[in-house]
Design a protein around this motif. Structure first.
Motif, PDB file in Angstrom:
ATOM      1  N   GLU A 207       0.858  -1.185   0.000  1.00 47.75           N
ATOM      2  CA  GLU A 207       0.000   0.000   0.000  1.00 47.75           C
ATOM      3  C   GLU A 207       0.895   1.235   0.000  1.00 47.75           C
ATOM      4  N   HIS A 208       0.445   2.268  -0.711  1.00 55.41           N
ATOM      5  CA  HIS A 208       1.178   3.532  -0.664  1.00 55.41           C
ATOM      6  C   HIS A 208       0.244   4.667  -1.033  1.00 55.41           C
ATOM      7  N   THR A 209       0.566   5.839  -0.512  1.00 58.96           N
ATOM      8  CA  THR A 209      -0.228   7.021  -0.806  1.00 58.96           C
ATOM      9  C   THR A 209       0.669   8.247  -0.786  1.00 58.96           C
ATOM     10  N   GLU A 210       0.229   9.282  -1.470  1.00 62.33           N
ATOM     11  CA  GLU A 210       0.906  10.586  -1.498  1.00 62.33           C
ATOM     12  C   GLU A 210      -0.119  11.613  -1.027  1.00 62.33           C
ATOM     13  N   CYS A 211       0.140  12.233   0.122  1.00 66.82           N
ATOM     14  CA  CYS A 211      -0.850  13.132   0.718  1.00 66.82           C
ATOM     15  C   CYS A 211      -0.254  14.499   1.047  1.00 66.82           C
ATOM     16  N   GLY A 212       0.664  14.967   0.207  1.00 64.38           N
ATOM     17  CA  GLY A 212       1.326  16.240   0.441  1.00 64.38           C
ATOM     18  C   GLY A 212       0.409  17.432   0.657  1.00 64.38           C
ATOM     19  N   PRO A 213      -0.666  17.592  -0.138  1.00 65.69           N
ATOM     20  CA  PRO A 213      -1.528  18.764   0.040  1.00 65.69           C
ATOM     21  C   PRO A 213      -2.153  18.863   1.429  1.00 65.69           C
ATOM     22  N   ARG A 214      -2.354  17.722   2.097  1.00 64.84           N
ATOM     23  CA  ARG A 214      -2.948  17.739   3.430  1.00 64.84           C
ATOM     24  C   ARG A 214      -1.901  17.745   4.537  1.00 64.84           C
ATOM     25  N   VAL A 215      -0.636  17.747   4.137  1.00 63.88           N
ATOM     26  CA  VAL A 215       0.449  17.720   5.116  1.00 63.88           C
ATOM     27  C   VAL A 215       1.276  19.003   4.969  1.00 63.88           C
ATOM     28  N   PHE A 216       2.318  18.990   4.148  1.00 65.74           N
ATOM     29  CA  PHE A 216       3.091  20.218   3.961  1.00 65.74           C
ATOM     30  C   PHE A 216       2.224  21.329   3.373  1.00 65.74           C
ATOM     31  N   GLY A 217       1.241  20.942   2.587  1.00 64.12           N
ATOM     32  CA  GLY A 217       0.342  21.930   2.003  1.00 64.12           C
ATOM     33  C   GLY A 217      -0.460  22.711   3.027  1.00 64.12           C
ATOM     34  N   MET A 218      -0.496  22.222   4.262  1.00 68.03           N
ATOM     35  CA  MET A 218      -1.207  22.898   5.350  1.00 68.03           C
ATOM     36  C   MET A 218      -0.241  23.582   6.315  1.00 68.03           C
ATOM     37  N   LYS A 219       0.941  23.965   5.821  1.00 68.78           N
ATOM     38  CA  LYS A 219       1.910  24.590   6.705  1.00 68.78           C
ATOM     39  C   LYS A 219       1.384  25.890   7.301  1.00 68.78           C
ATOM     40  N   GLY A 220       0.488  26.569   6.592  1.00 74.39           N
ATOM     41  CA  GLY A 220      -0.092  27.793   7.113  1.00 74.39           C
ATOM     42  C   GLY A 220      -0.905  27.543   8.375  1.00 74.39           C
ATOM     43  N   LYS A 221      -1.599  26.407   8.423  1.00 77.80           N
ATOM     44  CA  LYS A 221      -2.380  26.072   9.616  1.00 77.80           C
ATOM     45  C   LYS A 221      -1.465  25.769  10.797  1.00 77.80           C
ATOM     46  N   TYR A 222      -0.310  25.139  10.514  1.00 79.56           N
ATOM     47  CA  TYR A 222       0.652  24.905  11.593  1.00 79.56           C
ATOM     48  C   TYR A 222       1.129  26.226  12.181  1.00 79.56           C
ATOM     49  N   LEU A 223       1.481  27.183  11.320  1.00 79.38           N
ATOM     50  CA  LEU A 223       1.947  28.481  11.803  1.00 79.38           C
ATOM     51  C   LEU A 223       0.885  29.166  12.659  1.00 79.38           C
ATOM     52  N   GLU A 224      -0.358  29.090  12.224  1.00 80.93           N
ATOM     53  CA  GLU A 224      -1.435  29.686  13.004  1.00 80.93           C
ATOM     54  C   GLU A 224      -1.543  29.020  14.378  1.00 80.93           C
ATOM     55  N   ALA A 225      -1.459  27.701  14.398  1.00 79.43           N
ATOM     56  CA  ALA A 225      -1.572  26.963  15.653  1.00 79.43           C
ATOM     57  C   ALA A 225      -0.396  27.274  16.584  1.00 79.43           C
ATOM     58  N   ALA A 226       0.809  27.355  16.011  1.00 79.26           N
ATOM     59  CA  ALA A 226       1.992  27.636  16.822  1.00 79.26           C
ATOM     60  C   ALA A 226       1.939  29.041  17.416  1.00 79.26           C
ATOM     61  N   LEU A 227       1.459  29.988  16.653  1.00 81.60           N
ATOM     62  CA  LEU A 227       1.372  31.366  17.143  1.00 81.60           C
ATOM     63  C   LEU A 227       0.389  31.481  18.307  1.00 81.60           C
ATOM     64  N   LYS A 228      -0.654  30.663  18.317  1.00 81.76           N
ATOM     65  CA  LYS A 228      -1.642  30.707  19.384  1.00 81.76           C
ATOM     66  C   LYS A 228      -1.045  30.324  20.736  1.00 81.76           C
ATOM     67  N   VAL A 229      -0.022  29.468  20.717  1.00 80.15           N
ATOM     68  CA  VAL A 229       0.563  29.007  21.985  1.00 80.15           C
ATOM     69  C   VAL A 229       1.956  29.577  22.218  1.00 80.15           C
ATOM     70  N   ARG A 230       2.358  30.527  21.396  1.00 82.51           N
ATOM     71  CA  ARG A 230       3.708  31.078  21.523  1.00 82.51           C
ATOM     72  C   ARG A 230       3.961  31.639  22.924  1.00 82.51           C
ATOM     73  N   ASP A 231       3.000  32.381  23.470  1.00 83.60           N
ATOM     74  CA  ASP A 231       3.204  32.985  24.786  1.00 83.60           C
ATOM     75  C   ASP A 231       3.369  31.912  25.861  1.00 83.60           C
ATOM     76  N   THR A 232       2.590  30.842  25.764  1.00 80.03           N
ATOM     77  CA  THR A 232       2.686  29.758  26.745  1.00 80.03           C
ATOM     78  C   THR A 232       4.039  29.062  26.653  1.00 80.03           C
ATOM     79  N   VAL A 233       4.471  28.801  25.428  1.00 80.92           N
ATOM     80  CA  VAL A 233       5.766  28.139  25.233  1.00 80.92           C
ATOM     81  C   VAL A 233       6.908  29.053  25.669  1.00 80.92           C
ATOM     82  N   THR A 234       6.785  30.340  25.394  1.00 81.98           N
ATOM     83  CA  THR A 234       7.804  31.297  25.808  1.00 81.98           C
ATOM     84  C   THR A 234       7.909  31.361  27.323  1.00 81.98           C
TER      85      THR A 234
END
Length: 272
Positions: A207-234
């Motif tokens: 079995e194999h699959t290529e799911c880049g658009p839902r992974v690296f393609g969602m890097k913008g959502k990661y940045l948004e999520a990381a910014l939400k907790v930046r103060d807590t992590v800091t």
């Protein structure tokens, strides 16, 4: 050639804050689209389930988690499937954190974490029923040698599932080079090339699959999520540490979304 010790230092620097952001799992996320309201932790766990479900694990089996990170994935396997897990990593931080997490989770009898270079494993032939490699093969200095080792330690009929970045759309070679240097990637194969490496090692692809658009393609959502907790992590790690973490990851975001794919491959060692 990137030495295992260099990879270990790479993760020692990045894993403490990464562990905080992703709840003990350092691999990528999986969001269906921009409207998906899953949290970062949920999106990362979604990827864990997506990859590990392809192994078809059964209670009592022994699994090698090759590149185990801070241990949450191994704990998930042990508690969900009733398997024994041996996790290996070249990061001293990850070993310490994984052992602490397993002890706190009450699964110390089911999981073990060791320093292990998967180019030269210390285990006998055929000792594992399954191998999981979540974004760890991509750092291998000699991919064919690593796959040969993983093939060796699997029993006949044993399974392997791995996930890694792949080469997507061509163009902007400088952006790709920056991405690869940031992640210490000696190569960036296409999906067909990943399959070829696995077959060359003797595995039968199931079995194999290529799911880049839902992974690296969602890097913008990661940045948004990381910014939400930046103060807590800091507040926990300090501004200097967070700034350094951000600097170390800056090159990760350099490529266009369509340039970086993401593959999930499941294969089996022949029973013969």
């Amino acid at each position: 050639m990137i030495e295992p010790a260099t990879i270990g230092e790479h993760y020692d620097k990045r894993s403490p804050i990464g562990d905080e952001l992703r709840d003990g799992q350092l691999h990528m996320w999986y969001w269906y689209d921009r409207e998906d309201d899953a949290s970062l932790t949920e999106a990362v766990h979604r990827m864990t389930r997506k990859v590990t479900d392809t192994l078809g694990l059964r209670a009592g089996e022994h699994v090698l988690d090759a590149g185990c990170g801070p241990g949450e994935t191994a704990i998930h396997l042990a508690t969900r499937f009733g398997v024994r897990v041996t996790g290996i990593t070249v990061s001293e931080f990850e070993i310490e954190r994984a052992r602490s997490r397993a002890l706190a989770g009450g699964v110390g009898d089911a999981v073990a974490f060791e320093y292990g270079d998967f180019t030269a494993l210390s285990y006998p032939d055929g000792v594992f029923d399954a191998v999981l490699a979540l974004e760890s093969l991509q750092n291998a200095p000699d991919l064919d040698a690593v796959l040969a080792e993983l093939y060796r330690v699997l029993r006949p009929g044993g399974r392997i599932s791995f996930s890694d970045f792949s080469l997507g759309a061509q163009g902007d070679p400088a952006r790709l080079a920056t991405f690869m240097e940031t992640l210490k990637l000696p190569r960036l194969p296409t999906l067909p090339r990943w399959l070829e490496h696995a077959r060359d090692a003797g595995f039968e692809i199931e079995e194999h699959t290529e799911c880049g658009p839902r992974v690296f393609g969602m890097k913008g959502k990661y940045l948004e999520a990381a910014l939400k907790v930046r103060d807590t992590v800091t507040a926990k790690f300090g501004a200097a540490a967070v700034d350094e973490f951000s600097r170390l990851h800056h090159g990760f975001f350099a490529p266009r979304k369509d340039q970086i794919g993401y593959v999930i491959v499941s294969a089996r060692k022949p029973r013969r």
